[in-house]
Scaffold this motif. Structure first.
Motif, PDB file in Angstrom:
ATOM      1  N   LEU A 158     -49.541  32.609  32.698  1.00 49.44           N
ATOM      2  CA  LEU A 158     -49.204  33.293  33.947  1.00 49.44           C
ATOM      3  C   LEU A 158     -48.182  34.370  33.655  1.00 49.44           C
ATOM      4  O   LEU A 158     -47.168  34.101  33.015  1.00 49.44           O
ATOM      5  N   GLY A 159     -48.417  35.569  34.127  1.00 48.11           N
ATOM      6  CA  GLY A 159     -47.451  36.656  33.941  1.00 48.11           C
ATOM      7  C   GLY A 159     -48.110  37.905  33.381  1.00 48.11           C
ATOM      8  O   GLY A 159     -48.436  38.827  34.136  1.00 48.11           O
ATOM      9  N   HIS A 216     -50.367  45.324  30.984  1.00 45.22           N
ATOM     10  CA  HIS A 216     -49.083  44.610  30.907  1.00 45.22           C
ATOM     11  C   HIS A 216     -49.273  43.359  30.061  1.00 45.22           C
ATOM     12  O   HIS A 216     -48.959  42.247  30.487  1.00 45.22           O
ATOM     13  N   ILE A 223     -59.720  45.541  41.720  1.00 40.36           N
ATOM     14  CA  ILE A 223     -58.945  45.511  40.473  1.00 40.36           C
ATOM     15  C   ILE A 223     -59.398  44.294  39.672  1.00 40.36           C
ATOM     16  O   ILE A 223     -59.095  43.153  40.030  1.00 40.36           O
ATOM     17  N   ASP A 256     -59.862  37.548  37.374  1.00 43.47           N
ATOM     18  CA  ASP A 256     -59.711  37.527  38.834  1.00 43.47           C
ATOM     19  C   ASP A 256     -60.057  38.914  39.349  1.00 43.47           C
ATOM     20  O   ASP A 256     -59.776  39.893  38.663  1.00 43.47           O
ATOM     21  N   VAL A 257     -60.587  38.996  40.537  1.00 40.68           N
ATOM     22  CA  VAL A 257     -60.821  40.326  41.100  1.00 40.68           C
ATOM     23  C   VAL A 257     -59.985  40.488  42.367  1.00 40.68           C
ATOM     24  O   VAL A 257     -60.264  39.862  43.385  1.00 40.68           O
ATOM     25  N   ASN A 258     -58.933  41.280  42.293  1.00 39.61           N
ATOM     26  CA  ASN A 258     -58.125  41.632  43.463  1.00 39.61           C
ATOM     27  C   ASN A 258     -58.782  42.847  44.115  1.00 39.61           C
ATOM     28  O   ASN A 258     -59.623  43.501  43.498  1.00 39.61           O
ATOM     29  N   TYR A 259     -58.403  43.148  45.348  1.00 40.77           N
ATOM     30  CA  TYR A 259     -59.016  44.320  45.974  1.00 40.77           C
ATOM     31  C   TYR A 259     -58.077  44.985  46.971  1.00 40.77           C
ATOM     32  O   TYR A 259     -57.118  44.389  47.452  1.00 40.77           O
ATOM     33  N   ILE A 260     -58.414  46.244  47.239  1.00 40.00           N
ATOM     34  CA  ILE A 260     -57.637  47.048  48.191  1.00 40.00           C
ATOM     35  C   ILE A 260     -58.549  47.365  49.366  1.00 40.00           C
ATOM     36  O   ILE A 260     -59.722  47.690  49.175  1.00 40.00           O
ATOM     37  N   ASN A 262     -54.204  49.310  34.009  1.00 42.31           N
ATOM     38  CA  ASN A 262     -52.815  48.863  33.862  1.00 42.31           C
ATOM     39  C   ASN A 262     -52.746  47.836  32.751  1.00 42.31           C
ATOM     40  O   ASN A 262     -53.329  46.759  32.870  1.00 42.31           O
ATOM     41  N   LYS A 292     -50.811  40.582  32.141  1.00 40.82           N
ATOM     42  CA  LYS A 292     -52.206  40.806  32.554  1.00 40.82           C
ATOM     43  C   LYS A 292     -52.639  42.236  32.304  1.00 40.82           C
ATOM     44  O   LYS A 292     -51.810  43.116  32.023  1.00 40.82           O
ATOM     45  N   PHE A 293     -53.918  42.436  32.451  1.00 39.08           N
ATOM     46  CA  PHE A 293     -54.524  43.741  32.191  1.00 39.08           C
ATOM     47  C   PHE A 293     -55.479  44.015  33.346  1.00 39.08           C
ATOM     48  O   PHE A 293     -56.327  43.179  33.663  1.00 39.08           O
ATOM     49  N   GLY A 294     -55.341  45.165  33.991  1.00 38.34           N
ATOM     50  CA  GLY A 294     -56.178  45.441  35.162  1.00 38.34           C
ATOM     51  C   GLY A 294     -56.972  46.723  35.018  1.00 38.34           C
ATOM     52  O   GLY A 294     -56.466  47.727  34.515  1.00 38.34           O
ATOM     53  N   THR A 329     -58.915  41.911  37.025  1.00 40.37           N
ATOM     54  CA  THR A 329     -57.673  41.516  36.354  1.00 40.37           C
ATOM     55  C   THR A 329     -57.960  40.491  35.261  1.00 40.37           C
ATOM     56  O   THR A 329     -58.507  39.422  35.536  1.00 40.37           O
TER      57      THR A 329
END
Lengths: 275, 334
Positions: free
Chosen positions: B212-213, B232, B199, B180-184, B230, B215-217, B201
């Motif tokens: 679910l839960g 996790h 980000i 997934d690609v999150n963004y700011i 990150n 992840k690596f970003g 992900t």
């Protein structure tokens, strides 16, 4: 010779004070305050349902450790609308609320709000309706920061609830949100629905205590825990642009109110699980 | 008379013998059936699991509503495996490797009491958590906009992140990954929005099903610069035996009785008349706890139901709901 040294020293102190002080100040004792609500339904009869608001603020408070001196932590029937609209939140440097947040469609007065079940009293009757004024601390009632009155200290607020910073893509709501910013540096929250996970409070608090900026701490924690299927979760930080990098140990001077200096404000979004 | 009696006795005894044989056959059949079902389900050998705690949606959750099942549930598995979680190991070599990757000096590293290594150097920050194996790296540019900052488009960021993760072997091989690609964004005014970071992900997938839960970003900034990492993720090991899953009828009963479920509803309206379930999938949920301490010890299967929602005011919307899938007989307290 002595006179020259004195003059140089005085000049140095003067130049230092006018160049550094407007941008940075360093904490002596910082104070925190919290409001958390769990038992909306089981005690308050609010059909929105119970949530882990108290657990969130407790874990946040514990994780912050000695970073802040905790002045108050009001829970459930002791958590009131007036804590946000009156003097309590403004009396501390860092304030956090965790529970339900509602949009203008629920309050019915065109403002988003933090939602409670107690009506500014620990005693029943609780929660007469979702739109009752006494169970909603709405945007129009909140003025946070040093310009809100004497002894108003609030610099950073965290609203761990749905919708509190959502403008629904409308300029009208965006403008109404500005009312909150009366010297407060940054407000962290969500511009969408979200999931309540008390671990997020622990992580956010620890990140702050490590010295990360409030913005980064909030975004990092949200990325970790707002992880489920809800599409387009928006973690949002609103406030003065000069306060963007504020951390508990290094932060900007208090900004002028947003309504007076609109060009000096903005917001940052972290969009998680974009659809 | 006596003879008659004698004759009668064997006659009655024969019937009793037949009955006994019948009972014996039934017992043998029952034992065989039990053996077969035990052999296939593994029941009795599985570790009992703690009840799965899912974070709750902050918005409205439906009560007293109708359910219309439109999804094809015939291909849903009847059994699934469960995994036990274990932290990724962090030792001095791992710490030194991470310091090298992220360009911070590994000299004078000390592992602190509460289980993390902290390095702040030239605007870079690296935290390594020895109890969980999680780590976080960031530069000063992370989430920050400065004029001229240009972040590559989504697909380019995925390429950069994949290449970085592969180069340094950062992603555990036990998983494949869903990305997934999150963004700011920075928004200096109501109508102006500038992307400051993406980000990328990586969400772990095991046997074709996403967890679910954990992840690596990898956070990508100006012109593809790695501004943050990150981790996790944790390791998982298979628990013995297969676990029977709840039937769809059971799931619907639990949905109606408001038992542990994780909803989302759009739009956020209070009165739900009906949900129309268009899709039912099985996936996994894995709690991450915090960076200092891992949470629930098992990665458990869950059902994810999604579709349309009809409100009492006739408006329509979308919903999703996650429900623990393991049959309640394997859950502690049941």
């Amino acid at each position: 010779m002595f006179r020259k040294i004195t003059i140089i020293l005085v000049c140095f102190i003067f130049i230092t004070s006018i160049t550094i002080l407007p941008f940075q100040s360093f904490a002596s004792t910082l104070y925190s305050g919290f409001d958390g609500v769990d038992h909306y339904k089981s005690i308050g009869g609010c059909s929105f349902g119970d949530r882990y608001g108290v657990e969130y603020i407790n874990k946040l408070n514990n994780a912050l450790g000695s970073t802040f001196y905790n002045l108050f932590s009001y829970e459930d029937k002791y958590a009131w609308e007036t804590d946000l609209t009156g003097t309590a939140a403004n009396s501390v440097d860092f304030f956090a609320f965790a529970g339900h947040g509602v949009g203008p469609g629920i309050t019915g007065n065109g403002n988003g709000a933090a939602h409670f079940f107690a009506q500014n009293s620990p005693d029943p009757p609780y929660h007469p309706s979702h739109s009752a004024d006494a169970v909603n601390a709405d945007w129009s009632e909140i003025s946070w920061g040093s310009h809100a009155g004497s002894n108003c200290e609030l610099k950073w607020a965290t609203m761990y609830c749905c919708h509190f910073l959502q403008n629904y893509g409308e300029q009208t709501y965006y403008n109404r949100l500005k009312h909150i910013f009366d010297g407060v540096h940054l407000v962290m929250g969500f511009a969408s629905g979200m999931y309540l996970n008390s671990y997020e409070g622990a992580e956010y608090g620890r990140f702050i205590a490590q010295g990360r900026s409030f913005k980064k701490a909030f975004f990092d924690a949200a990325w970790e825990y707002q992880t489920n299927h809800y599409p387009n979760t928006i973690a949002r930080v609103m406030g003065a642009i000069k306060s963007e990098n504020d951390s508990y140990w290094s932060y900007s001077m208090d900004p002028d109110p947003w309504l007076q200096r609109p060009d000096e404000y903005g917001y940052w979004d972290e969009v998680i699980n974009p659809s | 008379m006596v003879i008659g009696m004698k004759l009668l006795i064997p006659a009655n005894g024969g019937n009793a013998m037949k009955s006994k044989m019948k009972i014996s056959k039934i017992i043998i059949l029952i034992l065989m059936l039990t053996f077969v079902s035990l052999a296939t389900s593994g029941c009795g050998t599985q570790t009992k699991l703690p009840s799965l705690k899912l974070p709750e949606f902050g918005g409205f959750t439906p009560r007293n509503f109708e359910i219309q099942l439109n999804a094809d549930v015939s291909k849903l598995p009847k059994y699934a495996v469960v995994y036990k979680i274990a932290p990724q190991k962090i030792n001095r070599q791992t710490v030194e490797k991470l310091c090298k990757i992220f360009g911070v000096s590994s000299s004078a590293i000390s592992i602190k009491k509460d289980g993390f290594v902290e390095k702040k150097q030239n605007g870079k920050e690296l935290y390594i958590y020895t109890n969980t194996g999680f780590y976080e790296f960031s530069t000063q540019s992370m989430y920050h906009y400065s004029p001229g900052k240009i972040v590559p488009p989504k697909e380019e960021c995925i390429k950069i992140a994949k290449s970085f993760a592969e180069k340094y072997n950062l992603l555990p091989k036990m998983y494949s990954y869903h990305i997934d690609v999150n963004y700011i964004t920075f928004n200096p005014s109501f109508n102006k929005s500038i992307v400051t970071d993406r980000i990328v992900t990586f969400k772990p997938v095991v046997n074709g099903r996403e967890i679910l839960g954990p992840k690596f970003g990898i956070t990508i900034g100006n012109e593809g610069e790695i501004e943050g990492v990150n981790n996790h993720l944790y390791n998982i090991t298979l628990l013995k035996g297969k676990y029977a899953l709840k039937s769809i009828d059971k799931v619907i009963t639990e949905l109606k009785s408001n038992k542990s479920q994780q909803w989302w509803i759009k739009p956020d309206e209070p009165d739900v008349e009906k949900i129309i379930v268009n899709k039912v999938e099985m996936e996994y949920y894995g709690d991450i706890g915090t960076s200092e301490k891992l949470g629930q010890p098992f990665v458990q299967p869950v059902y994810y139901l999604s579709g349309e929602v009809v409100f009492k005011n006739s408006k329509k919307g979308e919903f999703g709901v996650t429900i623990p899938a393991v049959d309640n007989r394997y859950i502690i307290g049941n």
